[in-house]
Design a protein around this motif. Sequence first.
Motif, PDB file in Angstrom:
ATOM      1  N   ILE A  36       0.857  -1.192   0.000  1.00  0.00           N
ATOM      2  CA  ILE A  36       0.000   0.000   0.000  1.00  0.00           C
ATOM      3  C   ILE A  36       0.892   1.240   0.000  1.00  0.00           C
ATOM      4  CG2 ILE A  36      -1.853   1.228   1.208  1.00  0.00           C
ATOM      5  CD1 ILE A  36      -2.514  -1.553   2.519  1.00  0.00           C
ATOM      6  N   SER A  37       0.749   2.056  -1.038  1.00  0.00           N
ATOM      7  CA  SER A  37       1.597   3.241  -1.195  1.00  0.00           C
ATOM      8  C   SER A  37       1.074   4.411  -0.389  1.00  0.00           C
ATOM      9  CB  SER A  37       1.616   3.659  -2.664  1.00  0.00           C
ATOM     10  OG  SER A  37       2.186   2.664  -3.457  1.00  0.00           O
ATOM     11  N   MET A  38       1.974   5.367  -0.214  1.00  0.00           N
ATOM     12  CA  MET A  38       1.591   6.639   0.390  1.00  0.00           C
ATOM     13  C   MET A  38       1.405   7.629  -0.760  1.00  0.00           C
ATOM     14  SD  MET A  38       3.977   8.685   3.096  1.00  0.00           S
ATOM     15  CE  MET A  38       3.860   7.575   4.471  1.00  0.00           C
ATOM     16  N   THR A  40      -0.054  11.865  -1.902  1.00  0.00           N
ATOM     17  CA  THR A  40      -0.672  13.155  -1.554  1.00  0.00           C
ATOM     18  C   THR A  40      -1.924  13.380  -2.411  1.00  0.00           C
ATOM     19  OG1 THR A  40       0.680  14.324  -3.190  1.00  0.00           O
ATOM     20  CG2 THR A  40       1.566  14.166  -0.951  1.00  0.00           C
ATOM     21  N   ARG A  41      -2.233  12.426  -3.322  1.00  0.00           N
ATOM     22  CA  ARG A  41      -3.456  12.575  -4.132  1.00  0.00           C
ATOM     23  C   ARG A  41      -4.691  12.416  -3.246  1.00  0.00           C
ATOM     24  NH1 ARG A  41      -6.769   8.980  -6.008  1.00  0.00           N
ATOM     25  NH2 ARG A  41      -5.642   7.132  -6.729  1.00  0.00           N
ATOM     26  N   LYS A  42      -5.755  13.121  -3.641  1.00  0.00           N
ATOM     27  CA  LYS A  42      -7.032  12.998  -2.913  1.00  0.00           C
ATOM     28  C   LYS A  42      -7.687  11.668  -3.283  1.00  0.00           C
ATOM     29  CE  LYS A  42      -7.093  17.103  -0.987  1.00  0.00           C
ATOM     30  NZ  LYS A  42      -5.671  16.913  -0.636  1.00  0.00           N
ATOM     31  N   ASN A  52      -6.467   1.307  -0.259  1.00  0.00           N
ATOM     32  CA  ASN A  52      -5.959   1.628  -1.605  1.00  0.00           C
ATOM     33  C   ASN A  52      -4.629   2.374  -1.503  1.00  0.00           C
ATOM     34  OD1 ASN A  52      -9.167   2.062  -1.540  1.00  0.00           O
ATOM     35  ND2 ASN A  52      -8.531   0.959  -3.390  1.00  0.00           N
ATOM     36  N   TYR A  53      -4.595   3.320  -0.613  1.00  0.00           N
ATOM     37  CA  TYR A  53      -3.404   4.147  -0.365  1.00  0.00           C
ATOM     38  C   TYR A  53      -3.440   4.594   1.087  1.00  0.00           C
ATOM     39  CZ  TYR A  53      -2.404   5.099  -5.378  1.00  0.00           C
ATOM     40  OH  TYR A  53      -2.068   5.000  -6.709  1.00  0.00           O
ATOM     41  N   PHE A  54      -2.279   5.096   1.549  1.00  0.00           N
ATOM     42  CA  PHE A  54      -2.270   5.930   2.749  1.00  0.00           C
ATOM     43  C   PHE A  54      -2.311   7.355   2.217  1.00  0.00           C
ATOM     44  CE2 PHE A  54       0.054   2.103   4.161  1.00  0.00           C
ATOM     45  CZ  PHE A  54      -0.807   1.715   5.175  1.00  0.00           C
ATOM     46  N   MET A  80       2.473  13.313  -5.156  1.00  0.00           N
ATOM     47  CA  MET A  80       3.602  12.470  -4.772  1.00  0.00           C
ATOM     48  C   MET A  80       3.085  11.067  -4.433  1.00  0.00           C
ATOM     49  SD  MET A  80       6.072  14.967  -4.264  1.00  0.00           S
ATOM     50  CE  MET A  80       7.265  14.126  -3.279  1.00  0.00           C
ATOM     51  N   TYR A  81       3.892  10.075  -4.807  1.00  0.00           N
ATOM     52  CA  TYR A  81       3.571   8.674  -4.518  1.00  0.00           C
ATOM     53  C   TYR A  81       4.838   8.001  -4.015  1.00  0.00           C
ATOM     54  CZ  TYR A  81      -0.499   9.340  -7.618  1.00  0.00           C
ATOM     55  OH  TYR A  81      -1.651   9.785  -8.208  1.00  0.00           O
ATOM     56  N   GLY A  82       4.725   7.111  -3.043  1.00  0.00           N
ATOM     57  CA  GLY A  82       5.912   6.414  -2.562  1.00  0.00           C
ATOM     58  C   GLY A  82       5.572   5.115  -1.852  1.00  0.00           C
ATOM     59  N   LEU A 100       4.447  -4.343  -5.998  1.00  0.00           N
ATOM     60  CA  LEU A 100       4.421  -2.878  -6.015  1.00  0.00           C
ATOM     61  C   LEU A 100       3.793  -2.432  -7.319  1.00  0.00           C
ATOM     62  CD1 LEU A 100       8.094  -1.881  -5.027  1.00  0.00           C
ATOM     63  CD2 LEU A 100       6.254  -2.631  -3.542  1.00  0.00           C
ATOM     64  N   GLU A 101       2.702  -1.679  -7.222  1.00  0.00           N
ATOM     65  CA  GLU A 101       2.089  -1.142  -8.441  1.00  0.00           C
ATOM     66  C   GLU A 101       2.521   0.307  -8.520  1.00  0.00           C
ATOM     67  OE1 GLU A 101      -2.191   0.050  -9.015  1.00  0.00           O
ATOM     68  OE2 GLU A 101      -0.654   1.210 -10.047  1.00  0.00           O
ATOM     69  N   ILE A 102       3.599   0.564  -9.264  1.00  0.00           N
ATOM     70  CA  ILE A 102       4.195   1.900  -9.243  1.00  0.00           C
ATOM     71  C   ILE A 102       4.534   2.375 -10.657  1.00  0.00           C
ATOM     72  CG2 ILE A 102       5.120   1.593  -6.911  1.00  0.00           C
ATOM     73  CD1 ILE A 102       7.851   1.059  -8.094  1.00  0.00           C
ATOM     74  N   GLU A 103       4.734   3.723 -10.784  1.00  0.00           N
ATOM     75  CA  GLU A 103       5.057   4.258 -12.113  1.00  0.00           C
ATOM     76  C   GLU A 103       6.556   4.099 -12.402  1.00  0.00           C
ATOM     77  OE1 GLU A 103       7.072   6.543 -10.306  1.00  0.00           O
ATOM     78  OE2 GLU A 103       6.834   7.564 -12.239  1.00  0.00           O
ATOM     79  N   VAL A 104       6.956   4.524 -13.615  1.00  0.00           N
ATOM     80  CA  VAL A 104       8.297   4.153 -14.108  1.00  0.00           C
ATOM     81  C   VAL A 104       9.482   4.764 -13.347  1.00  0.00           C
ATOM     82  CG1 VAL A 104       7.539   3.579 -16.442  1.00  0.00           C
ATOM     83  CG2 VAL A 104       8.186   5.909 -15.938  1.00  0.00           C
TER      84      VAL A 104
HETATM   85  P1  5GP Z   1      -3.314   6.777  -9.537  1.00  0.00           P
HETATM   86  O1  5GP Z   1      -3.397   8.226  -9.209  1.00  0.00           O
HETATM   87  O2  5GP Z   1      -3.977   6.464 -10.866  1.00  0.00           O
HETATM   88  O3  5GP Z   1      -3.767   5.881  -8.415  1.00  0.00           O
HETATM   89  O4  5GP Z   1      -1.774   6.433  -9.728  1.00  0.00           O
HETATM   90  C1  5GP Z   1      -0.996   7.177 -10.605  1.00  0.00           C
HETATM   91  C2  5GP Z   1       0.307   6.449 -10.880  1.00  0.00           C
HETATM   92  O5  5GP Z   1       1.072   6.374  -9.683  1.00  0.00           O
HETATM   93  C3  5GP Z   1       0.106   5.021 -11.356  1.00  0.00           C
HETATM   94  O6  5GP Z   1       0.966   4.810 -12.473  1.00  0.00           O
HETATM   95  C4  5GP Z   1       0.541   4.183 -10.166  1.00  0.00           C
HETATM   96  O7  5GP Z   1       1.108   2.957 -10.591  1.00  0.00           O
HETATM   97  C5  5GP Z   1       1.593   5.073  -9.565  1.00  0.00           C
HETATM   98  N1  5GP Z   1       1.866   4.769  -8.155  1.00  0.00           N
HETATM   99  C6  5GP Z   1       1.030   4.318  -7.201  1.00  0.00           C
HETATM  100  N2  5GP Z   1       1.675   4.139  -6.054  1.00  0.00           N
HETATM  101  C7  5GP Z   1       2.974   4.478  -6.276  1.00  0.00           C
HETATM  102  C8  5GP Z   1       4.167   4.467  -5.476  1.00  0.00           C
HETATM  103  O8  5GP Z   1       4.195   4.117  -4.308  1.00  0.00           O
HETATM  104  N3  5GP Z   1       5.309   4.881  -6.081  1.00  0.00           N
HETATM  105  C9  5GP Z   1       5.360   5.272  -7.382  1.00  0.00           C
HETATM  106  N4  5GP Z   1       6.539   5.635  -7.865  1.00  0.00           N
HETATM  107  N5  5GP Z   1       4.271   5.278  -8.165  1.00  0.00           N
HETATM  108  C10 5GP Z   1       3.095   4.882  -7.620  1.00  0.00           C
END
Ligand code: 5GP
Length: 191
Positions: A36-38, A40-42, A52-54, A80-82, A100-104
Amino acid sequence: MKKGLLIVLSGPSGVGKGTVIKELMKNDDLKLSYSISMTTRKPRNGEVDGVNYFFVDRDTFLKAIDDGELLEHAEFVGNMYGTPVSYVEKLRNEGRNVLLEIEVQGAMQVKKKCPDALSIFIIPPSMEELASRIRGRNSEPEEIVQQRLDKAKKEMEMVTQYKYVVCNDDVILASDIISAIIKRHMQIKSN
Ligand code: 5GP
């Protein structure tokens, strides 16, 4: 106990990562745990904090970076995502394969830090199909949709950085292919 795999799954917005992951999670043999990622998105409609997220504010996120709590982090379309590192390590030490479902950008940081991570990129059948899936989600203004599409085109240029590329034309087929990849890597690791 053998440490679990670290699996990085990327792909442009709207490619159907969430649906593929839902399919994968149904298969207990894969011993998958979702990281579960952290962010700042709403939250979007139906998204739950801690599931879904923190969902945090920017200051909390910046502090987590400073305190070394994130395995990787990136900015994506203004947010920000992390990935919180402690949770990932705890699960892997318990033998779970962590997804981990994360961007590039984040995926490239993970690749550097953990060269043995298994990386998979999901592509859409076509860019037209991707555009209509993003619009169909209907949760964001056209300006953000355009930003996501521009970002998607750039992200698609990074596919060669991933070990596997899977087309999500059919969710069941895409998840079956990914299951086979994960199972094979579980076997390789246990030999
Ligand atoms: P969404 O806003 O659609 O949930 O996510 C936007 C993008 O952020 C997606 O490509 C998703 O895979 C990526 N993402 C989600 N969590 C993380 C994370 O923890 N780290 C990174 N680098 N990208 C993330």
